[in-house]
Motif scaffolding. Structure first.
Motif, PDB file in Angstrom:
ATOM      1  N   LYS A  25       0.817  -1.213   0.000  1.00  0.00           N
ATOM      2  CA  LYS A  25       0.000   0.000   0.000  1.00  0.00           C
ATOM      3  C   LYS A  25       0.851   1.264   0.000  1.00  0.00           C
ATOM      4  CE  LYS A  25      -4.222  -1.526  -0.097  1.00  0.00           C
ATOM      5  NZ  LYS A  25      -5.143  -1.139  -1.199  1.00  0.00           N
ATOM      6  N   ASP A  26       2.127   1.136   0.288  1.00  0.00           N
ATOM      7  CA  ASP A  26       3.035   2.284   0.268  1.00  0.00           C
ATOM      8  C   ASP A  26       3.459   2.507  -1.178  1.00  0.00           C
ATOM      9  OD1 ASP A  26       4.652   4.348   1.060  1.00  0.00           O
ATOM     10  OD2 ASP A  26       6.240   3.070   1.848  1.00  0.00           O
ATOM     11  N   THR A  27       2.576   3.118  -1.961  1.00  0.00           N
ATOM     12  CA  THR A  27       2.732   3.137  -3.410  1.00  0.00           C
ATOM     13  C   THR A  27       3.614   4.272  -3.932  1.00  0.00           C
ATOM     14  OG1 THR A  27       0.676   4.406  -3.575  1.00  0.00           O
ATOM     15  CG2 THR A  27       0.512   2.009  -3.801  1.00  0.00           C
ATOM     16  N   VAL A  28       3.767   5.350  -3.180  1.00  0.00           N
ATOM     17  CA  VAL A  28       4.498   6.514  -3.694  1.00  0.00           C
ATOM     18  C   VAL A  28       6.003   6.300  -3.633  1.00  0.00           C
ATOM     19  CG1 VAL A  28       4.897   8.985  -3.445  1.00  0.00           C
ATOM     20  CG2 VAL A  28       2.614   8.046  -3.027  1.00  0.00           C
ATOM     21  N   GLU A  29       6.493   5.903  -2.471  1.00  0.00           N
ATOM     22  CA  GLU A  29       7.933   5.702  -2.291  1.00  0.00           C
ATOM     23  C   GLU A  29       8.151   4.603  -1.264  1.00  0.00           C
ATOM     24  OE1 GLU A  29      11.132   9.021  -1.938  1.00  0.00           O
ATOM     25  OE2 GLU A  29      10.731   8.361   0.120  1.00  0.00           O
ATOM     26  N   LYS A  30       8.651   3.464  -1.709  1.00  0.00           N
ATOM     27  CA  LYS A  30       8.873   2.336  -0.809  1.00  0.00           C
ATOM     28  C   LYS A  30       9.957   2.653   0.217  1.00  0.00           C
ATOM     29  CE  LYS A  30       6.094  -0.617  -2.905  1.00  0.00           C
ATOM     30  NZ  LYS A  30       4.803  -0.996  -2.293  1.00  0.00           N
ATOM     31  N   GLU A  31       9.756   2.148   1.420  1.00  0.00           N
ATOM     32  CA  GLU A  31      10.756   2.325   2.470  1.00  0.00           C
ATOM     33  C   GLU A  31      11.859   1.288   2.310  1.00  0.00           C
ATOM     34  OE1 GLU A  31      10.410   5.087   4.520  1.00  0.00           O
ATOM     35  OE2 GLU A  31       8.959   5.256   2.907  1.00  0.00           O
ATOM     36  N   PRO A  32      13.101   1.653   2.649  1.00  0.00           N
ATOM     37  CA  PRO A  32      14.224   0.707   2.514  1.00  0.00           C
ATOM     38  C   PRO A  32      14.005  -0.557   3.341  1.00  0.00           C
ATOM     39  CG  PRO A  32      15.006   2.939   2.987  1.00  0.00           C
ATOM     40  CD  PRO A  32      13.517   2.957   3.193  1.00  0.00           C
ATOM     41  N   LEU A  33      14.356  -1.686   2.769  1.00  0.00           N
ATOM     42  CA  LEU A  33      14.139  -2.954   3.454  1.00  0.00           C
ATOM     43  C   LEU A  33      14.976  -3.069   4.726  1.00  0.00           C
ATOM     44  CD1 LEU A  33      13.916  -5.453   0.443  1.00  0.00           C
ATOM     45  CD2 LEU A  33      12.045  -4.406   1.750  1.00  0.00           C
ATOM     46  N   ASP A  34      16.176  -2.465   4.717  1.00  0.00           N
ATOM     47  CA  ASP A  34      16.986  -2.553   5.923  1.00  0.00           C
ATOM     48  C   ASP A  34      16.349  -1.769   7.073  1.00  0.00           C
ATOM     49  OD1 ASP A  34      17.511  -0.135   4.585  1.00  0.00           O
ATOM     50  OD2 ASP A  34      19.447   0.082   5.573  1.00  0.00           O
ATOM     51  N   LEU A  35      15.705  -0.650   6.758  1.00  0.00           N
ATOM     52  CA  LEU A  35      15.000   0.112   7.789  1.00  0.00           C
ATOM     53  C   LEU A  35      13.815  -0.683   8.313  1.00  0.00           C
ATOM     54  CD1 LEU A  35      14.288   2.600   9.451  1.00  0.00           C
ATOM     55  CD2 LEU A  35      13.183   3.564   7.404  1.00  0.00           C
ATOM     56  N   LEU A  36      13.064  -1.297   7.412  1.00  0.00           N
ATOM     57  CA  LEU A  36      11.919  -2.101   7.835  1.00  0.00           C
ATOM     58  C   LEU A  36      12.376  -3.278   8.688  1.00  0.00           C
ATOM     59  CD1 LEU A  36       9.790  -2.088   4.551  1.00  0.00           C
ATOM     60  CD2 LEU A  36       9.564  -0.611   6.559  1.00  0.00           C
ATOM     61  N   GLY A  37      13.510  -3.864   8.330  1.00  0.00           N
ATOM     62  CA  GLY A  37      14.054  -4.962   9.121  1.00  0.00           C
ATOM     63  C   GLY A  37      14.406  -4.520  10.529  1.00  0.00           C
ATOM     64  N   ARG A  38      14.981  -3.307  10.643  1.00  0.00           N
ATOM     65  CA  ARG A  38      15.321  -2.780  11.969  1.00  0.00           C
ATOM     66  C   ARG A  38      14.059  -2.491  12.779  1.00  0.00           C
ATOM     67  NH1 ARG A  38      19.185   0.086   8.935  1.00  0.00           N
ATOM     68  NH2 ARG A  38      18.006   2.043   9.096  1.00  0.00           N
ATOM     69  N   LEU A  39      12.997  -2.100  12.099  1.00  0.00           N
ATOM     70  CA  LEU A  39      11.735  -1.856  12.801  1.00  0.00           C
ATOM     71  C   LEU A  39      11.127  -3.169  13.311  1.00  0.00           C
ATOM     72  CD1 LEU A  39      10.171   0.832  10.443  1.00  0.00           C
ATOM     73  CD2 LEU A  39      11.082   1.183  12.744  1.00  0.00           C
ATOM     74  N   ILE A  40      11.231  -4.217  12.513  1.00  0.00           N
ATOM     75  CA  ILE A  40      10.760  -5.528  12.974  1.00  0.00           C
ATOM     76  C   ILE A  40      11.553  -5.975  14.195  1.00  0.00           C
ATOM     77  CG2 ILE A  40      10.570  -7.971  12.367  1.00  0.00           C
ATOM     78  CD1 ILE A  40      10.125  -7.063   9.447  1.00  0.00           C
TER      79      ILE A  40
END
Length: 232
Positions: A25-40
């Protein structure tokens, strides 16, 4: 090993599916996978921290309120579980994203909050499935994990609004929006847990109505936030 893999997939699979849904659903600009991994990972750490703090919170509550008191469950749900768990999630959310340069769109607030919360939910659910067996996996996949995501969607919505306000110099208003997001998540979480823990017929009826209403509101908020996303 096969049995262990089944347990792990049953525990973390639902959280992974919801993460993927929000990520898409984040269609405009995807967030970096490494940042998402750190959030998890932050969400997992929040789950561990919450487990420790809740034990202390229960000990304090038990000193002042008898467990037979009809208000005990309500106090436990709101002041111990909800306050601590949403507070732990918020701590890692803000620590890892507030000053991150990638936090540059409104919908990012929802994405970040959801990934922290679902990291929390995945680790928590792994403990439940390993401890109580696969028979609890379906109910937790349909109720508990989506609930964690739901609480975080509202926190993330106000979190994104707060970032915009701070960028235009409205620091007090930004702080107020962050507080509002946290308080809303605590209220929804506490209400959910209180109804679930009471176990009465009335509480169960209210619980399922509440879940339906919140799920509809969450889907609407995600879709609208995705569609109307704009730069901060």
């Amino acid at each position: 090993m096969t049995t262990l893999a089944i347990y792990i997939v049953a525990a973390i699979g639902p959280a992974a599916v919801l993460m993927f849904y929000v990520y898409k659903k984040d269609t405009v600009e995807k967030e970096p996978l490494d940042l998402l991994g750190r959030l998890i990972l932050g969400g997992c750490l929040a789950a561990v921290l919450s487990g420790v703090l809740e034990q202390g919170g229960i000990m304090i509550l038990d000193r002042f309120v008898d467990q037979r008191n009809p208000f005990y469950v309500i106090l436990l749900a709101f002041l111990v579980v909800a306050v601590i768990e949403e507070g732990s999630k918020y701590f890692f959310l803000k620590r890892r994203t507030w000053k991150n340069p990638h936090f540059n769109y409104c919908f990012d607030g929802i994405v970040y909050a959801v990934f922290v919360s679902l990291g929390f939910a995945a680790l928590e659910n792994l403990g439940y499935v390993m401890g109580y067996g696969l028979e609890i996996a379906p109910s937790r996949a349909l109720l508990s994990i989506p609930a964690h995501m739901g609480f975080s969607v509202f926190m993330g919505y106000f979190y994104g609004r707060a970032k915009r306000l701070e960028l235009i110099g409205k620091y007090g208003a930004a702080r107020g929006e962050r507080i509002l997001g946290y308080v809303m998540a605590v209220f929804l979480h506490g209400f959910y847990d209180a109804c679930a823990m009471m176990g009465t017929e009335l509480a169960s009826t209210i619980f399922f109505i509440f879940v339906i209403i919140v799920d509809i509101a969450v889907i609407y908020t995600i879709r609208r936030g995705s569609k109307e996303d704009e730069p901060l």
